[in-house]
Design an enzyme around this catalytic site. Structure first.
Site, PDB file in Angstrom:
ATOM      1  CB  CYS A  16      29.846  -0.009  -8.988  1.00  0.00           C
ATOM      2  SG  CYS A  16      31.466   0.072  -9.787  1.00  0.00           S
ATOM      3  CG  HIS A  22      23.049  10.904  -5.403  1.00  0.00           C
ATOM      4  ND1 HIS A  22      24.174  11.690  -5.296  1.00  0.00           N
ATOM      5  CD2 HIS A  22      22.929  10.594  -6.728  1.00  0.00           C
ATOM      6  CE1 HIS A  22      24.705  11.856  -6.498  1.00  0.00           C
ATOM      7  NE2 HIS A  22      23.974  11.191  -7.388  1.00  0.00           N
ATOM      8  CG  HIS A  44      21.428 -15.618   2.415  1.00  0.00           C
ATOM      9  ND1 HIS A  44      22.215 -16.650   2.896  1.00  0.00           N
ATOM     10  CD2 HIS A  44      20.167 -16.134   2.274  1.00  0.00           C
ATOM     11  CE1 HIS A  44      21.468 -17.744   3.019  1.00  0.00           C
ATOM     12  NE2 HIS A  44      20.235 -17.452   2.652  1.00  0.00           N
ATOM     13  CG  HIS A  93      30.002  -3.102  -5.272  1.00  0.00           C
ATOM     14  ND1 HIS A  93      30.030  -3.715  -6.500  1.00  0.00           N
ATOM     15  CD2 HIS A  93      30.888  -2.069  -5.354  1.00  0.00           C
ATOM     16  CE1 HIS A  93      30.886  -3.095  -7.281  1.00  0.00           C
ATOM     17  NE2 HIS A  93      31.428  -2.096  -6.626  1.00  0.00           N
ATOM     18  CG  ASN A  97      34.511  -3.883  -9.341  1.00  0.00           C
ATOM     19  OD1 ASN A  97      33.319  -4.016  -9.633  1.00  0.00           O
ATOM     20  ND2 ASN A  97      34.987  -2.761  -8.830  1.00  0.00           N
TER      21      ASN A  97
END
Length: 449
Positions: free
Chosen positions: A185, A264, A342, A346, A379
């Protein structure tokens, strides 16, 4: 003048001594100065990346996965036990997803067809629609696209998705195209990062970035609860983003990219395994979502903001944070609202949005765009942060000079952040994926959703 001066010096090396004294030294000095200035200009000139525009896919109403129909479909398809159906219904009720979120036509059929052809149809419907919309809005010729990047995690056909776009729109033969898969995602911002790096190297270029997830081939028909969750939360969607590093495009750009920080944590077993495509004990493939995903996301976000903070926070906030790193002191969470106007978190699920708000000490209204995106569109994976920016624009909340923080999570496990600055006055009446119903939002959500 630099070129003329150098040509003069190279072409006439044996001038009389009086000429050397009268002309060569002044010209040489001027040429050297201009050469140094030119080198400094090219070394330190701006490598700004501008976002010209973006277009999010708006599915037709006939593809809505209304909750009652969704449940009936689960019961009629014959794939699930009563326990599995009840579990999916429970997850759906708590997901924060409303009745307007859509699934592709193949998911409405009995039996569900997850084969290649309907998967290709979904990709073509989403991407062809938004690319056509984006290019036509700005009268951009397909020949003007220098870089093409697409990301779709679970569906990677041959020819590739980028090849489908090249063929459909007739993009030129020397285009630099990149097709990303399996990135989860967070791949939407990862693709922006790749585009940014390419635009640093290739001057006067335009990049087209496409982000989506194919829902059709990812349906799971087994009984494993950890793999059934994906059936209830993912919905169809996608975004096309047009980027440029051309100076002339600054005047028509909507945003300027300031920072992009990628984290990561795949070196850690728990992070690597928390979102995993696999087969269950019956050999049925699906995406496993571990209970540890919220913990992993929290840790990944912590690492990400530790890298982003020094780039954006005022020194006062950085000093307070460093002071609280002293042993036995309470950890201080920097006030990112001093920097950002703002937040686009996700829309992976209600718990993800709640968790980020808590982690960053944000107010509930800071997550409004994320919650409403989850409610209306579900989603949509890598494109969700763009639906959220669409929402903010349609609400008229984005003003020139505002800073926006996009936060994306994805398998691997990854946390990516992008910082944008609005460089133009936004027209809230301009049509986007939210325009038709923005007056109905925000909606009141129950504690369950």
């Amino acid at each position: 003048m630099v070129t003329d001066s150098l040509f003069f010096l190279i072409s006439f090396p044996s001038l009389p001594s009086f000429a050397e004294a009268s002309f060569s030294l002044p010209y040489l000095s001027a040429a050297s100065t201009l050469l140094v200035l030119a080198l400094l200009y090219f070394a330190f000139r701006s490598n700004s990346v501008y976002l010209i525009d973006f277009s999010c896919y708006l599915p037709p109403d006939n593809l809505r996965a209304i909750r009652s129909n969704f449940v009936e479909h689960l019961e009629l398809c014959g794939s699930f036990s009563r326990e599995s159906i009840d579990f999916q219904v429970k997850v759906l009720e708590r997901s924060g997803i409303g009745d307007e979120a859509c699934v592709p036509s193949a998911m409405h059929k009995l039996p569900v067809d997850t084969s290649l052809n309907p998967s290709l149809e979904e990709v073509e419907l989403v991407l062809f629609t938004i690319v056509e919309d984006l290019l036509s809005k700005h009268n951009v010729s397909p020949n003007a696209i220098d870089i093409l990047i697409s990301n779709c995690s679970l569906f990677s056909p041959t020819p590739s998705i980028t090849s489908m776009i090249v063929h459909k729109f007739g993009l030129r033969s020397n285009i630099k195209s990149f097709n990303l898969s399996g990135m989860g995602c967070s791949a939407g911002l990862l693709s922006i990062s790749l585009a940014k790096d390419l635009l640093k190297v290739h001057k006067n270029s335009v990049a087209l970035v496409l982000s989506m997830e194919a829902v059709t081939p990812s349906g799971y028909t087994g009984q494993s609860k950890s793999m059934l969750v994906a059936n209830t939360i993912f919905r169809m969607g996608g975004v096309a983003v047009l980027l440029s590093n051309k100076r002339k495009d600054k005047r028509i750009a909507r945003y300027k990219l300031h920072h992009l920080v990628r984290t990561h944590t795949g070196y850690n077993d728990q992070s690597y395994n928390c979102v995993f495509q696999q087969t269950d004990e019956d050999g049925i493939s699906g995406v496993h979502l571990s209970r540890s995903v919220l913990h992993v996301a929290s840790n990944s976000l912590k690492i990400n903001i530790s890298k982003l903070g020094p780039l954006v926070l005022p020194y006062s906030e950085q000093l307070r944070y460093c002071w609280c790193l002293i042993p036995n002191d309470t950890l201080y969470v920097p006030n990112f609202k001093k920097v950002f106007n703002h937040f686009c978190i996700h829309a992976g699920g209600r718990a993800i949005i709640d968790g980020v708000e808590k982690k960053l000490n944000l107010q509930r209204e800071d997550g409004e765009a994320s919650r409403m995106t989850l409610y209306r569109f579900g989603n949509t994976s890598s494109s969700s942060v763009w639906y959220e920016l669409c929402y903010l624009e349609a609400k008229g909340k984005v003003k020139k000079g505002d800073k926006i923080w996009q936060i994306a999570f994805g398998s691997g496990f990854k946390c990516n952040s992008a910082v944008w600055e609005s460089v133009s006055d936004m027209d809230s009446t301009k049509a986007n994926a939210w325009s038709d119903r923005i007056h109905l939002y925000p909606v009141e959500l129950s504690n369950k959703s």
